[in-house]
Write a protein that holds these residues in place. Structure first.
Motif, PDB file in Angstrom:
ATOM      1  N   GLY A  74       0.838  -0.976  -0.051  1.00 17.04           N
ATOM      2  CA  GLY A  74       0.052  -0.012  -0.015  1.00 17.04           C
ATOM      3  C   GLY A  74       0.755   1.198  -0.023  1.00 17.04           C
ATOM      4  O   GLY A  74       0.281   2.382  -0.110  1.00 17.04           O
ATOM      5  N   GLN A  75       2.112   1.279  -0.050  1.00 10.89           N
ATOM      6  CA  GLN A  75       3.038   2.173  -0.094  1.00 10.89           C
ATOM      7  C   GLN A  75       2.679   3.048  -1.290  1.00 10.89           C
ATOM      8  O   GLN A  75       2.570   2.525  -2.539  1.00 10.89           O
ATOM      9  CB  GLN A  75       4.354   1.963   0.139  1.00 10.89           C
ATOM     10  N   ASN A  76       3.044   4.354  -1.270  1.00  7.99           N
ATOM     11  CA  ASN A  76       2.766   5.390  -2.634  1.00  7.99           C
ATOM     12  C   ASN A  76       3.933   5.700  -2.971  1.00  7.99           C
ATOM     13  O   ASN A  76       4.974   6.066  -2.496  1.00  7.99           O
ATOM     14  CB  ASN A  76       2.019   6.699  -1.845  1.00  7.99           C
ATOM     15  N   LEU A  77       4.088   5.688  -4.428  1.00  6.39           N
ATOM     16  CA  LEU A  77       5.488   5.801  -5.197  1.00  6.39           C
ATOM     17  C   LEU A  77       5.933   6.950  -4.944  1.00  6.39           C
ATOM     18  O   LEU A  77       7.117   7.538  -4.528  1.00  6.39           O
ATOM     19  CB  LEU A  77       5.233   5.714  -6.605  1.00  6.39           C
ATOM     20  N   ASP A  78       5.150   8.298  -4.743  1.00 11.48           N
ATOM     21  CA  ASP A  78       5.504   9.473  -4.667  1.00 11.48           C
ATOM     22  C   ASP A  78       6.009   9.938  -3.368  1.00 11.48           C
ATOM     23  O   ASP A  78       6.958  10.601  -3.330  1.00 11.48           O
ATOM     24  CB  ASP A  78       4.275  10.569  -5.267  1.00 11.48           C
ATOM     25  N   THR A  79       5.657   9.228  -2.379  1.00 16.76           N
ATOM     26  CA  THR A  79       6.068   9.685  -1.002  1.00 16.76           C
ATOM     27  C   THR A  79       6.278   8.634  -0.116  1.00 16.76           C
ATOM     28  O   THR A  79       6.873   8.870   1.313  1.00 16.76           O
ATOM     29  CB  THR A  79       4.838  10.405  -0.288  1.00 16.76           C
ATOM     30  N   GLY A  80       5.894   7.355  -0.404  1.00 16.11           N
ATOM     31  CA  GLY A  80       6.477   6.229   0.405  1.00 16.11           C
ATOM     32  C   GLY A  80       7.870   5.542   0.049  1.00 16.11           C
ATOM     33  O   GLY A  80       8.523   6.078  -0.345  1.00 16.11           O
ATOM     34  N   GLY A 132       4.415  -1.440  -8.523  1.00 21.42           N
ATOM     35  CA  GLY A 132       4.062  -1.405  -6.732  1.00 21.42           C
ATOM     36  C   GLY A 132       4.942  -2.361  -6.151  1.00 21.42           C
ATOM     37  O   GLY A 132       5.613  -3.359  -6.760  1.00 21.42           O
ATOM     38  N   SER A 133       4.887  -2.445  -4.761  1.00 23.59           N
ATOM     39  CA  SER A 133       5.509  -3.296  -4.011  1.00 23.59           C
ATOM     40  C   SER A 133       6.867  -3.470  -4.096  1.00 23.59           C
ATOM     41  O   SER A 133       7.352  -4.610  -4.209  1.00 23.59           O
ATOM     42  CB  SER A 133       4.722  -4.690  -3.912  1.00 23.59           C
ATOM     43  N   TYR A 134       7.514  -2.307  -4.420  1.00 19.66           N
ATOM     44  CA  TYR A 134       8.883  -2.263  -4.893  1.00 19.66           C
ATOM     45  C   TYR A 134       9.916  -3.114  -4.025  1.00 19.66           C
ATOM     46  O   TYR A 134      10.819  -3.804  -4.332  1.00 19.66           O
ATOM     47  CB  TYR A 134       9.366  -0.719  -5.143  1.00 19.66           C
ATOM     48  N   ILE A 135       9.759  -2.837  -2.611  1.00 23.56           N
ATOM     49  CA  ILE A 135      10.486  -3.323  -1.529  1.00 23.56           C
ATOM     50  C   ILE A 135      10.470  -4.877  -1.514  1.00 23.56           C
ATOM     51  O   ILE A 135      11.497  -5.591  -1.681  1.00 23.56           O
ATOM     52  CB  ILE A 135      10.302  -2.696  -0.450  1.00 23.56           C
ATOM     53  N   TYR A 136       9.019  -5.372  -1.536  1.00 19.18           N
ATOM     54  CA  TYR A 136       9.094  -6.671  -1.448  1.00 19.18           C
ATOM     55  C   TYR A 136       9.497  -7.417  -2.621  1.00 19.18           C
ATOM     56  O   TYR A 136      10.234  -8.638  -2.642  1.00 19.18           O
ATOM     57  CB  TYR A 136       7.361  -6.810  -1.142  1.00 19.18           C
ATOM     58  N   ARG A 137       9.111  -6.759  -3.912  1.00 17.80           N
ATOM     59  CA  ARG A 137       9.532  -7.501  -5.141  1.00 17.80           C
ATOM     60  C   ARG A 137      11.158  -7.764  -5.170  1.00 17.80           C
ATOM     61  O   ARG A 137      11.555  -8.701  -5.470  1.00 17.80           O
ATOM     62  CB  ARG A 137       9.054  -6.785  -6.137  1.00 17.80           C
ATOM     63  N   ALA A 138      11.577  -6.566  -4.839  1.00 15.61           N
ATOM     64  CA  ALA A 138      13.180  -6.415  -4.839  1.00 15.61           C
ATOM     65  C   ALA A 138      13.754  -7.617  -4.029  1.00 15.61           C
ATOM     66  O   ALA A 138      14.829  -8.216  -4.307  1.00 15.61           O
ATOM     67  CB  ALA A 138      13.612  -5.147  -4.687  1.00 15.61           C
TER      68      ALA A 138
END
Length: 214
Positions: A74-80, A132-138
């Motif tokens: 649920g994190q936002n690309l612009d601010t999260g 989305g879910s950049y951290i988990y995916r990475a």
């Protein structure tokens, strides 16, 4: 067979521990808090070393690296996606796998046909990149890469390594809308772990027996 499962206090880890116990296997299921099994904080080298010492001279036939976090849902690309969130996820999902394997190598070496199962995700695959879910995916992609390289280095030692997508599972992480329950996922994964051998080491497989694209 002695099975060690990290993060066995909930979700897929708990279902795997229950499945192996019901099958009559010797199960050591760990938890970060230590309230629901032997304490193991996979992000802490001292905790990993202490856990390994606590096993004495016992062999580990199957190590399931299951402990993981998904902090960026649920994190936002612009601010999260703050830096500390990246650090938390990689410490558990990647470094934690390596530290656990490293600490238990002497115990795996005592087994006749030792195996390591790394729980990754289809979200690790380059073929699935919906955003989305950049951290988990990475982090799960890094865990997949780690498993592939461990397979190369541990093969000559007789240790097989498999990497697995457990399915979209109804857990705290997967949510109520997920496809399958934890018990169903665990049953499929257990079958895949049984099939793992040096001939298939390094493979990326799904819980229901399919090769997953990298």
């Amino acid at each position: 067979m002695h099975v060690v499962i990290t993060g066995a206090n909930r979700g897929i880890g708990r279902a795997l521990a229950q499945g192996y116990a019901q099958a009559g296997e010797d199960v050591t299921g760990t938890a970060r808090s230590g309230d629901d099994g032997p304490r193991l904080d996979v992000t802490d080298p001292e905790s990993c070393a202490a856990f390994a010492r606590g096993l004495g001279d016992r062999a580990v036939d199957l190590l399931v690296c299951n402990a993981g976090v998904y902090p960026d849902k649920g994190q936002n690309l612009d601010t999260g996606y703050p830096p500390e969130m990246w650090a938390e996820a990689f410490a558990t999902n990647v470094t934690g796998v390596f530290l656990t394997v490293q600490a238990l190598l002497p115990h795996l070496a005592r087994a006749t046909a030792p195996k390591i199962a790394i729980i990754s995700s289809q979200m690790a695959s380059d073929s699935r990149a919906p955003g989305g879910s950049y951290i988990y995916r990475a982090s799960k992609a890094a865990a997949l890469n780690l498993g592939r390289n461990l397979a190369v280095d541990l093969g000559p030692r007789g240790i097989a390594v498999g990497i697995y997508h457990p399915g979209w599972v109804r857990t705290d992480m997967g949510g109520d809308a997920a496809d399958i329950g934890a018990a169903e996922a665990a049953k499929g994964l257990m079958s895949e772990f049984t099939a793992l051998s040096l001939a298939s080491t390094g493979a990326f497989r799904t819980w229901d027996g399919q090769d997953h694209p990298f």
